[in-house]
Motif scaffolding. Structure first.
Motif, short mmCIF file in Angstrom:
data_model
loop_
_atom_site.label_atom_id
_atom_site.label_comp_id
_atom_site.label_asym_id
_atom_site.label_seq_id
_atom_site.Cartn_x
_atom_site.Cartn_y
_atom_site.Cartn_z
N PHE A 1 3.20 5.82 13.14
CA PHE A 1 4.58 6.27 12.93
C PHE A 1 4.69 7.13 11.67
O PHE A 1 5.35 8.19 11.67
N ILE A 2 4.02 6.70 10.59
CA ILE A 2 4.10 7.45 9.33
C ILE A 2 3.41 8.80 9.46
O ILE A 2 3.90 9.81 8.96
N PHE A 3 2.28 8.85 10.17
CA PHE A 3 1.61 10.14 10.42
C PHE A 3 2.55 11.09 11.16
O PHE A 3 2.67 12.27 10.80
N LEU B 1 -5.49 7.39 5.47
CA LEU B 1 -6.91 7.51 5.80
C LEU B 1 -7.69 6.32 5.25
O LEU B 1 -8.59 5.79 5.91
N VAL B 2 -7.34 5.89 4.03
CA VAL B 2 -8.01 4.73 3.44
C VAL B 2 -7.72 3.48 4.27
O VAL B 2 -8.62 2.68 4.57
N GLN B 3 -6.46 3.30 4.65
CA GLN B 3 -6.09 2.12 5.44
C GLN B 3 -6.77 2.12 6.81
O GLN B 3 -7.07 1.06 7.36
N ALA C 1 -1.78 -0.49 12.51
CA ALA C 1 -2.08 0.73 13.27
C ALA C 1 -0.80 1.38 13.78
O ALA C 1 -0.67 2.61 13.75
N TYR C 2 0.17 0.56 14.25
CA TYR C 2 1.42 1.12 14.75
C TYR C 2 2.23 1.76 13.62
O TYR C 2 2.80 2.85 13.77
N LEU C 3 2.26 1.09 12.48
CA LEU C 3 2.99 1.63 11.34
C LEU C 3 2.37 2.94 10.86
O LEU C 3 3.08 3.91 10.57
N GLY D 1 0.80 -1.22 0.00
CA GLY D 1 0.00 0.00 0.00
C GLY D 1 0.83 1.27 0.00
O GLY D 1 0.33 2.34 -0.33
N ILE D 2 2.11 1.17 0.38
CA ILE D 2 2.99 2.34 0.37
C ILE D 2 3.76 2.31 -0.94
O ILE D 2 4.79 1.66 -1.06
#
Length: 494
Positions: free
Chosen positions: A387-389, A213-215, A382-384, A31-32
């Protein structure tokens, strides 16, 4: 020679290695995409000198194309869109206990593709740019229209949605100061908008924030990997067998990279199909064929370099990833296009050298990153995402220490979320945003030259030719859409 000097006198080698490592990690996360991986780095390039910043971004593109094959082979989930073709035979090899060999073929083919793509980038970019040196304001306007029409018609899906996306990007590009009169436009009395909306903020919001947001709306269905796979490179006999598939990947990747709107995904599937067509082992495809990994991986890694050709030569990004790379150029005040080889030749040569280092480093770092990638795939989403946010907001805030920038990024993310839901492509929006100034300013300059006579766009031979090609692209896309509509209606009636 100049590239080598830049490499040893700047932190370019370090930036190339960091970029590749970051790209592999980003590509390994389903997804990234490469463009999102690059967009996450954009805010952190403000403090770097131009050559290092661009090498960092371009190297992460190279790394992400390989990184996408790791989950494709191990868990049957492509980390990037371009790795979708690798799933077909890569996962089958994994099921047969050959995961290490499949990963080795992917990495080995990726390095070959990156080096060949770099060769094409060096050979083709400057000669093509000489053609563009004869352009006048009408020609540049027509070139911008052609770029928008190509991207709109090749984005896939609805032509109307793609045109809406492109027009939206052009509208955002008009915010700020008028390029001719100096008046303020659509600033609504906000001083933060006087300088316009920076493309980097929109790119980060559209690509990265919208994906998160989609994830957040989806259930975490990640398959946990219990793998101790170690990369195993093919022997001499297998390497000879893979060579024709890799050559096919090189040719397809070069052609698709230079063609705006195609990109690594299209190149991968075309290369896979052609490798199957010309293979002596057609029956193995879909059942764990090593050629079925080599061809698409060579193709998408070739594209990571050849997609930069139209960006440097004409100033038009042909893919999401090169649009983000264009953002890196804009951040440092470098105008891409034919004059870049005159005004910023050192930056271009440094980029060439950095991509060469990235291609070689990909081999070593790819081996070292296997264990961290498997660990990363196993983390809860959720953790990933959290972190990205945090990474996004800290990076954006560090640019101008502005909360207004954060609100723009969030707003762009929300818009991108609804665009994803409505299946509206991003690339026309980004291209409209970055080409808005080129199109508007040259349109108005041409009218100043002609005294308001619009026939200047038809009397200029280059402008006329480009506008005719743009019209053909639009007409072809409309014709294809009508044929598909008629076919679907006939099917429904029958």
């Amino acid at each position: 020679m100049q590239s080598a000097e830049i490499l040893v006198t700047t932190p370019a080698i370090l930036m190339a290695c960091i970029g590749v490592a970051w790209g592999i990690l980003g590509g390994a996360l389903p997804g990234i995409s490469p463009s999102i991986t690059m967009a996450l780095l954009l805010p952190f390039t403000y403090t770097l000198e131009p050559t290092s910043a661009l090498i960092l971004l371009a190297s992460s593109y190279v790394g992400a194309e390989y990184g996408g094959s790791i989950p494709a082979i191990l868990i049957r989930t492509p980390g990037t869109n371009a790795a979708a073709a690798t799933v077909i035979d890569g996962y089958e090899m994994n099921r047969q206990g050959k995961a290490g060999l499949a990963l080795g073929i992917s990495l080995y083919s990726g390095v070959i593709g990156s080096l060949f793509g770099l060769l094409m980038l060096v050979v083709l970019s400057e000669p093509l740019s000489r053609v563009a040196l004869s352009f006048r304001p009408p020609s540049y306007f027509a070139l911008g229209i052609l770029g928008l029409s190509v991207i709109v018609t090749l984005s896939g899906g609805s032509l109307v949605k793609a045109m809406i996306a492109g027009i939206f990007g052009l509208m955002v590009a008009t915010v700020g100061t008028d390029p001719v009169t100096g008046g303020n436009r659509f600033t609504f009395g906000t001083a933060d908008l006087l300088g316009g909306i920076e493309p980097v903020l929109i790119m980060v919001g559209l690509f990265a924030v919208s994906e998160l947001l989609v994830q957040a709306t989806q259930k975490d269905t990640t398959i946990r990997v219990e793998s101790t796979a170690r990369i195993e490179f093919p022997g001499w006999k297998l390497a000879r067998r893979l060579l024709p598939a890799q050559m096919i990947g090189n040719v397809v990747g070069t052609f698709e990279g230079v063609m705006p709107g195609a990109g690594g995904t299209v190149a991968s599937f075309i290369a896979y199909n052609e490798a199957k067509r010309w293979s002596r082992h057609k029956d193995e495809f879909g059942k764990g064929s090593p050629e079925g990994i080599a061809a698409p991986e060579t193709a998408n890694n070739t594209v990571s370099a050849t997609a930069i050709i139209p960006l440097l030569a004409f100033g038009i990004p042909g893919s999401n990833s090169t649009a983000v790379l264009l953002g890196g150029f804009l951040i440092h005040g470098i105008t891409v296009g034919p004059m870049i080889f005159v005004k910023s030749a050192d930056v271009v040569h440094g980029l060439y050298g950095g991509l060469f280092v990235a291609s070689i480093a990909q081999l070593i770092i790819g081996i070292m990153m296997m264990a961290p990638c498997i660990w990363l795939v196993n983390r809860p989403r959720a953790y990933l995402n959290a972190f990205i946010f945090a990474l996004i907001f800290s990076g954006v805030f560090s640019i101008h220490q502005s909360l207004f920038d954060l609100s723009l990024v969030l707003g762009a993310g929300v818009v991108g979320f609804f665009m994803r839901m409505l299946k509206i492509p991003f690339l026309p929006t980004v291209l409209g945003l970055v080409l808005g100034y080129l199109v508007e300013s040259n349109y108005r300059r041409a009218l100043v030259i002609s005294g308001g006579d619009h026939s200047i766009f038809l009397t200029d031979p280059i402008s006329l030719g480009l506008l005719v090609v743009a019209a053909l692209f639009i007409a072809g896309s409309l014709g294809r859409t009508l044929l598909e509509t008629m076919k679907s209606r006939r099917t429904a009636l029958n």
